[in-house]
Design an enzyme around this catalytic site. Sequence first.
Site, PDB file in Angstrom:
ATOM      1  N   CYS A  45      75.436  31.599  26.710  1.00 55.84           N
ATOM      2  CA  CYS A  45      76.528  32.468  27.143  1.00 55.84           C
ATOM      3  C   CYS A  45      76.606  33.742  26.285  1.00 55.84           C
ATOM      4  CB  CYS A  45      77.845  31.691  27.056  1.00 55.84           C
ATOM      5  SG  CYS A  45      79.319  32.688  27.298  1.00 55.84           S
ATOM      6  N   CYS A  67      80.086  34.319  24.782  1.00 54.30           N
ATOM      7  CA  CYS A  67      80.350  33.417  23.653  1.00 54.30           C
ATOM      8  C   CYS A  67      79.694  33.965  22.387  1.00 54.30           C
ATOM      9  CB  CYS A  67      79.823  32.021  23.949  1.00 54.30           C
ATOM     10  SG  CYS A  67      80.586  31.221  25.369  1.00 54.30           S
TER      11      CYS A  67
END
Length: 82
Positions: A4, A7
Amino acid sequence: ADWCPDCRFVEPFLPEFEANYPEFTFYYVDRDKFIDTCAEWDIFGIPSFLVFKEGNEISRFVSKDRKTKEEIEQFLTDSLNK
């Protein structure tokens, strides 16, 4: 999740959040490894932030959009007052 990009974007800020908000205990949960837990808590956009007090959810910052450092700080500050 390791894949991600959003993230990975917030990851460098996490130690600062932990230092600036000692009232919170921070936990990292890999969505891919705990998909059932995320589904149980209706977390489908990552990264997401949930705040619990005495075992009850009191605040959440969950969306599919990239979160800025300032947005996360505001969320944490607001959560302190709940």
